[in-house]
Design a protein around this motif. Structure first.
Motif, PDB file in Angstrom:
ATOM      1  N   GLN A 139      -1.699 -19.422  15.684  1.00 21.69           N
ATOM      2  CA  GLN A 139      -2.536 -18.584  14.818  1.00 21.69           C
ATOM      3  C   GLN A 139      -1.850 -18.308  13.473  1.00 21.69           C
ATOM      4  O   GLN A 139      -2.495 -18.220  12.442  1.00 21.69           O
ATOM      5  N   ARG A 140      -0.524 -18.154  13.492  1.00 20.52           N
ATOM      6  CA  ARG A 140       0.186 -17.915  12.230  1.00 20.52           C
ATOM      7  C   ARG A 140       0.121 -19.158  11.341  1.00 20.52           C
ATOM      8  O   ARG A 140      -0.073 -19.058  10.137  1.00 20.52           O
ATOM      9  N   ARG A 141       0.296 -20.330  11.965  1.00 20.66           N
ATOM     10  CA  ARG A 141       0.229 -21.574  11.179  1.00 20.66           C
ATOM     11  C   ARG A 141      -1.154 -21.675  10.524  1.00 20.66           C
ATOM     12  O   ARG A 141      -1.287 -21.978   9.345  1.00 20.66           O
ATOM     13  N   THR A 383      11.022  -3.536  10.270  1.00 21.16           N
ATOM     14  CA  THR A 383      10.026  -4.467  10.828  1.00 21.16           C
ATOM     15  C   THR A 383       9.638  -4.060  12.260  1.00 21.16           C
ATOM     16  O   THR A 383      10.395  -3.364  12.932  1.00 21.16           O
ATOM     17  N   PRO A 384       8.482  -4.536  12.730  1.00 17.26           N
ATOM     18  CA  PRO A 384       8.132  -4.315  14.137  1.00 17.26           C
ATOM     19  C   PRO A 384       9.128  -5.051  15.041  1.00 17.26           C
ATOM     20  O   PRO A 384       9.786  -5.994  14.596  1.00 17.26           O
ATOM     21  N   PRO A 385       9.244  -4.623  16.327  1.00 15.46           N
ATOM     22  CA  PRO A 385      10.275  -5.205  17.199  1.00 15.46           C
ATOM     23  C   PRO A 385      10.070  -6.683  17.519  1.00 15.46           C
ATOM     24  O   PRO A 385       8.942  -7.150  17.634  1.00 15.46           O
ATOM     25  N   ARG A 453       8.781 -13.840   8.331  1.00 15.82           N
ATOM     26  CA  ARG A 453       8.615 -13.048   7.108  1.00 15.82           C
ATOM     27  C   ARG A 453       7.125 -12.926   6.786  1.00 15.82           C
ATOM     28  O   ARG A 453       6.286 -13.643   7.335  1.00 15.82           O
ATOM     29  N   CYS A 454       6.813 -12.016   5.879  1.00 16.70           N
ATOM     30  CA  CYS A 454       5.418 -11.713   5.538  1.00 16.70           C
ATOM     31  C   CYS A 454       4.639 -12.980   5.164  1.00 16.70           C
ATOM     32  O   CYS A 454       5.123 -13.795   4.381  1.00 16.70           O
ATOM     33  N   ILE A 455       3.417 -13.105   5.685  1.00 16.69           N
ATOM     34  CA  ILE A 455       2.632 -14.279   5.276  1.00 16.69           C
ATOM     35  C   ILE A 455       1.793 -13.971   4.025  1.00 16.69           C
ATOM     36  O   ILE A 455       1.218 -14.864   3.433  1.00 16.69           O
ATOM     37  N   GLY A 456       1.729 -12.686   3.658  1.00 10.73           N
ATOM     38  CA  GLY A 456       0.896 -12.319   2.509  1.00 10.73           C
ATOM     39  C   GLY A 456       1.709 -12.083   1.247  1.00 10.73           C
ATOM     40  O   GLY A 456       1.225 -11.473   0.295  1.00 10.73           O
TER      41      GLY A 456
END
Ligand code: HEM
Length: 509
Positions: A139-141, A383-385, A453-456
Motif C-alpha cells: 500500500q505504501r508503494r 514518530t509512531p512506534p 520517512r514521510c511520504i508527503g
C-alpha cells in the motif's frame, strides 16, 4: 509480637531479604535483558533521586517532548522506558536514528490493539500509523506512486494548492474590507480549512469554502486523536483504556474517528458511482479504484481504500496546517525576519503576480526561514512506534530484542546541541554557509529518515512554501497585543502545534 520486639538477628535477616527482593525488582525493571540500554521508569533516572523524579514527572505531564529530550541528553541516545509493565525504547541522536531506520526489519510496527482500535477499526490497514509488513509495503508503494502521479498529472496538486492560496488571500482581504477586520482570531483554526482542502484535492473531492461548518467539524474530529496528550501513553499501558479518565478519552477518540470516516465513506461512494476510467484521475480514490479493478495487488480492499485516505488526512492536514501556524507565529515574534522575507519576495518576484513553487530556488532566505521553523517547531517530533518482529537488533552497541517498540525522538536531533549551534535560538541564517550558499545539514530530519520517512514530504514542502510566500507577499502580521505576544511552546499528543493565538493582519498593498 511487634516488629520492634524482634531480635536484632531477625531484623537483620528481614532487611537483607527485603533489600534482595527490591534489587531483584529493580533489576527486572532496569536490566531485563543482556546488553540493555539504560532504563527509565515513567521518567525516573536509574540512579534514584527523589528531587529529580519529581522534576521529571512534572516535565512529563507538562511536556512529554521536553521530558524525552532531557532523558536522552542525560542517559544517552538509546534509552529503555518502562510503564505499567510494558517496555519500549526511545531512540534519539542522528547516528542511532540512521542506523535503526536503514534496516529492513525496522519498517514493521508492533501489534498494538489500542492503537488499532483508535485508528483503524481494530485492523492493520492502509499504509500509515497502524501498520507494517507486506500490506504496508504494497500500500505504501502504491500511495508513493499515486502522490507522484498526482503532482505530475494534468491538474497537478501544485495548481490546486495555488488555487487554495488564492481563495485564502481573497477571503482575508474581503474580511478586512467588509468587517474592518484587523485581528484574525485563533489563527491556527483559520488555516485548517485551506489545508484540509489541499488533502480533499489530493483524494479527488471538491473543496469547502471558509463559511462551511463541515471542515471545522472534520478538523475537530482529527484533533481529538492528534491533539490528545494522553493518546500516546494510552497505547503504551495495557488495559488503561478501561480506567477513568482514559476510558472517556478512548471512547471520545473512537467516536470522533467514526464520525470522520462517515464523511470519507460518503465521498468514496460518490466517486465510485461517477468513476470513469477513460477520464484523467480526479485524485487518490480514482487511482485506487483503477488498481482495484485491475487486480493490481493483494490488499486493494475497500477498507484499505478508506484507511489509506484517512492516512493522508491524519498525516497530511494537521502537519501542514500547524507548520503554517508556526510560520506566522515566528514572523510576529521576529519582525526583522518577516521584513527580510518580504523584501526578498518584493525584490525577486514583485507584487504583480502570485509566488509559485518555481520561485523557491530564487528565494533562499524565505526557504531558510521555512526550514528553520520546521526545525524549531516540528509538527511531528516523535514518530509512531516501530519494532523488528523477526530478530533482535543491535543499535549503537545495545541490544533491542525483537518485538520491543521503538520510537524515534526526531526532536532530540532537530534541537540537539551536537548538531546545531545554540539549538533553541530561532535563526534562519544558520542554513547559509560562509559563502552565503543555502545548505541543508544532515541533521535536518523533520520528515524522519529511512524507509518509513514521510511520504508527503514533497506535498508538505510545496504547500507550506506557496502558502507562506504568498501570505508574506500580501500581508504583514503582528501580535494583537505587542506587550503580551503568544508563546512558542508547542502543545499536542501525536502531532504538535502552537496554542491558538490572535494575529493582527495588515494588507501590504
Ligand atoms: C510539514 C509537513 C509534514 C511533516 C513535518 C511530516 C512529518 C512526518 C514524520 C516525522 C513522519 C513519521 C515518519 C516515521 O515514522 O519515521 C511522517 C509520516 C507520514 N507522513 Fe508526513 N509530514 C508532513 C506532511 C505530510 C503530508 C502532506 C502527507 C500526505 C498527504 C504526509 C503523509 C505521511 C504518511 C502517510 C506517513 C506515514 C508513513 C509510514 O508510516 O510509512 N505527511 N510524516
Amino acid at each position: 509480637m511487634s516488629f520492634a520486639e524482634q531480635s536484632p538477628l531477625t531484623v537483620g535477616i528481614l532487611i537483607i531479604v527485603i533489600t534482595l527482593l527490591l534489587k531483584k525488582i529493580h533489576k527486572a525493571i532496569f536490566a531485563p535483558w543482556e546488553n540493555c540500554p539504560p532504563g527509565v521508569i515513567l521518567g525516573m533516572p536509574s540512579s534514584f533521586n527523589p528531587v529529580k523524579v519529581y522534576q521529571q514527572v512534572q516535565l512529563i505531564s507538562s511536556s512529554p517532548l521536553k521530558a524525552f529530550h532531557q532523558m536522552i541528553q542525560e542517559n544517552g541516545p538509546i534509552i529503555r522506558i518502562s510503564t505499567g509493565g510494558n517496555i519500549a525504547v526511545l531512540l534519539g541522536g542522528l547516528e542511532a536514528i540512521k542506523e535503526f531506520s536503514s534496516m529492513e526489519e525496522t519498517t514493521a510496527r508492533p501489534y498494538n490493539k489500542t492503537l488499532l482500535d483508535l485508528y483503524s477499526m481494530g485492523e492493520p490497514l492502509g499504509f500509515g500509523i497502524g501498520i507494517g509488513g507486506p500490506r504496508w509495503k504494497e500500500q505504501r508503494r502504491f500511495a508513493t506512486k499515486a502522490l507522484k502521479d498526482l503532482y505530475e498529472g494534468q491538474r497537478g496538486l501544485e495548481e490546486k494548492i495555488q488555487r487554495e492560496v488564492y481563495h485564502t488571500i481573497q477571503d482575508l482581504r474581503e474580511r478586512i474590507a467588509r468587517d474592518k477586520m484587523r485581528v484574525l482570531a485563533k489563527t491556527g483554526t483559520y488555516f485548517e480549512v485551506p489545508n484540509l482542502n489541499v488533502i480533499w484535492g489530493l483524494v479527488g473531492a471538491s473543496r469547502y469554502t471558509f463559511e462551511d461548518a463541515e471542515p471545522k467539524k472534520q478538523f475537530g474530529y482529527l484533533r481529538t486523536l492528534l491533539g490528545e496528550k494522553l493518546a500516546g501513553p494510552m497505547t503504551f499501558v495495557p488495559y488503561i483504556n478501561s480506567v477513568p479518565p482514559f476510558s472517556r478519552i478512548y471512547k471520545n477518540i473512537i467516536n470522533a474517528m467514526d464520525s470522520f470516516r462517515e464523511t470519507l465513506i460518503r465521498v468514496i461512494a460518490e466517486q465510485k458511482a461517477t468513476f470513469d476510467e477513460s477520464n484523467p484521475p480526479r485524485g487518490y480514490i480514482d487511482l485506487f479504484l483503477k488498481a482495484q479493478k485491475e487486480g493490481q495487488g493483494e490488499f486493494f480492499t475497500n477498507k484499505d481504500l478508506l484507511i489509506g485516505c484517512q492516512d493522508l488526512f491524519i498525516a497530511g492536514s494537521e502537519t501542514t496546517s500547524s507548520s503554517l501556524t508556526s510560520l506566522i507565529l515566528y514572523m510576529i515574534l521576529y519582525p526583522d525576519v518577516q521584513k527580510r522575507v518580504q523584501q526578498e519576495i518584493d525584490d525577486r518576484v514583485g507584487t504583480d503576480r502570485e509566488v509559485t513553487f518555481a520561485d523557491k530556488a530564487n528565494l533562499p532566505f524565505t526557504d531558510a526561514t521555512i526550514m528553520e521553523v520546521r526545525r524549531i517547531a516540528s509538527p511531528f517530533p516523535v514518530t509512531p512506534p516501530r519494532a523488528s518482529m523477526t530478530k533482535d537488533l543491535v543499535i549503537g552497541g545495545y541490544t533491542i530484542p525483537k518485538g520491543v517498540p521503538v520510537q524515534l525522538v526526531l526532536y532530540s536531533v532537530l534541537r540537539g546541541k551536537d548538531y546545531w549551534e545554540d539549538p533553541d535560538k530561532f535563526d534562519p541564517d544558520r542554513f547559509f554557509d560562509d559563502h552565503g550558499k543555502l545548505v541543508v545539514p544532515e541533521a535536518f530530519i523533520p520528515f524522519s529518515y529511512g524507509k518509513r520517512r514521510c511520504i508527503g514530504e514533497k506535498l508538505g514542502i510545496v504547500s507550506n512554501f506557496i502558502f507562506f510566500a504568498n501570505l508574506m507577499q500580501n500581508f504583514s502580521f503582528s501580535p494583537e497585543d505587542p506587550k503580551n505576544p503568544p508563546s512558542e511552546e508547542l502543545v499536542g499528543g501525536l502531532t504538535y502545534c502552537p496554542e491558538p493565538f490572535n494575529v493582527r493582519i495588515t494588507p501590504r498593498f
